[in-house]
Every structure is written in C-alpha cells, then in structure tokens.
Design a protein around this motif. Sequence first.
Motif, PDB file in Angstrom:
ATOM      1  N   GLY A  82       2.950  -7.382   1.211  1.00  0.00           N
ATOM      2  CA  GLY A  82       3.521  -8.126  -0.089  1.00  0.00           C
ATOM      3  C   GLY A  82       3.311  -7.242  -1.229  1.00  0.00           C
ATOM      4  O   GLY A  82       2.382  -6.195  -0.830  1.00  0.00           O
ATOM      5  N   LEU A  83       4.103  -7.540  -2.233  1.00  0.00           N
ATOM      6  CA  LEU A  83       3.844  -6.696  -3.409  1.00  0.00           C
ATOM      7  C   LEU A  83       2.906  -7.603  -4.147  1.00  0.00           C
ATOM      8  O   LEU A  83       3.103  -8.549  -4.624  1.00  0.00           O
ATOM      9  CB  LEU A  83       5.221  -6.495  -4.006  1.00  0.00           C
ATOM     10  N   TRP A  84       1.851  -7.058  -4.364  1.00  0.00           N
ATOM     11  CA  TRP A  84       0.592  -7.518  -5.070  1.00  0.00           C
ATOM     12  C   TRP A  84       0.538  -7.329  -6.447  1.00  0.00           C
ATOM     13  O   TRP A  84       0.297  -6.326  -6.702  1.00  0.00           O
ATOM     14  CB  TRP A  84      -0.681  -7.737  -4.202  1.00  0.00           C
ATOM     15  N   LEU A  85       0.335  -8.249  -7.542  1.00  0.00           N
ATOM     16  CA  LEU A  85      -0.145  -7.905  -8.794  1.00  0.00           C
ATOM     17  C   LEU A  85      -1.689  -8.220  -8.785  1.00  0.00           C
ATOM     18  O   LEU A  85      -2.071  -9.355  -8.701  1.00  0.00           O
ATOM     19  CB  LEU A  85       0.418  -8.590  -9.709  1.00  0.00           C
ATOM     20  N   VAL A  86      -2.298  -7.201  -9.079  1.00  0.00           N
ATOM     21  CA  VAL A  86      -4.002  -7.422  -9.137  1.00  0.00           C
ATOM     22  C   VAL A  86      -4.265  -7.101 -10.556  1.00  0.00           C
ATOM     23  O   VAL A  86      -4.065  -5.913 -11.234  1.00  0.00           O
ATOM     24  CB  VAL A  86      -4.421  -6.310  -8.218  1.00  0.00           C
TER      25      VAL A  86
END
Length: 181
Positions: A82-86
């Motif tokens: 997935g596209l993860w915002l960290v």
Amino acid sequence: CRTLEYSMTSKLIVDSIEGRTGATVSLPQDSNYVLEQWRLTTSEASNDAVVDNWELSDDASSSRINAGMTQSSGVFTFPSTGLWLVTVQAAIYIDSDGSAGVFLQVSSDSGSNYDHVGLIYEGSDSAANQSGAMSALVNVTNASVFRFQLKTSSLSSGSNITGESNYNRTVITFERKGPSQ
C-alpha cells in the motif's frame, strides 16, 4: 427509487431521498485502512544508531485501526502493501552548543540497504528541549521485504532523542492511505 451499492470502489448511487431530514447512511469501514502510533519509551543517546525501544501508544484514550505494524530492535515491518504515510514527531534534547538529528529510512530489500527519506535535525548554542516533525510517503510494493527505521545522526555529547513510556514524546504514526502505486 433508492439504490445503495457498496463495492471495493465505494460507490454510492442515490436517485433521491425525499421527505427526510437527518438521514444517516453508514458504510462498512475500509478493511485495508490502517492507523496506529508507536512511541519511544527511553531516550536514545548513541550516535549513528537505530532508534529502538518502541511500544504501541497505550494510554486509556489511545486506539488504532486494523493494527498490524511489527517491530524488532527498532526495525518496523509493514503488514501489507500500500501507499503508507509515515509521520515522525521527535522530541530532542540538545546539550549546550550541540546538535541532534534522526533520519527516516526505508529499505525495499529486507533491511540490507536503507534510503534516507527524511531528516529531523535540531541544533542550539545552549541547552534546550526542541522538537521536529517529518513525514514520508512509502510505496510498499512487497510487504515481505519493506522495512522502516529511524537512525540517529550528528548527536553531540549529552544530546538525545527523547523517549517516555508514560506519554508520547517521540512518536511514529503509520497510516495506510491506499493501494500501492
């Protein structure tokens, strides 16, 4: 005529809703969405070291959605593609005339090599508590090999990345925004 359709694309079709006020439509939660927060429990004062000693934030008002991040010795593993915002928020203590930094690092090869994807860096000419924040989008295309870690940089003598086990001081928030790109 009222039509309600839910699919993985979250499609809602309504011809009309007449004669109703305050109507509520509830849709199931996206089972792929993840939101969780980890906090540093003890301060890290070693230079060029992986920041470890993390725990899930566990205050009475804390919660998470579809938790799944795991960590070992400061290295985090993603539970799914997935596209993860960290997002990292770091509390940093700077000793007199010193500096401290922490790199956000991502590996796409099981931790053999890490790329810098962000840096939080603070400096001061006198002793001071400071803080900084940084975020990165991580496109996890293979969850079995992607890793995330924080690594200290330029920690002068007496400076540290500040941890606390009773409340959040230095925290990482992981949020899965959508499918990998």
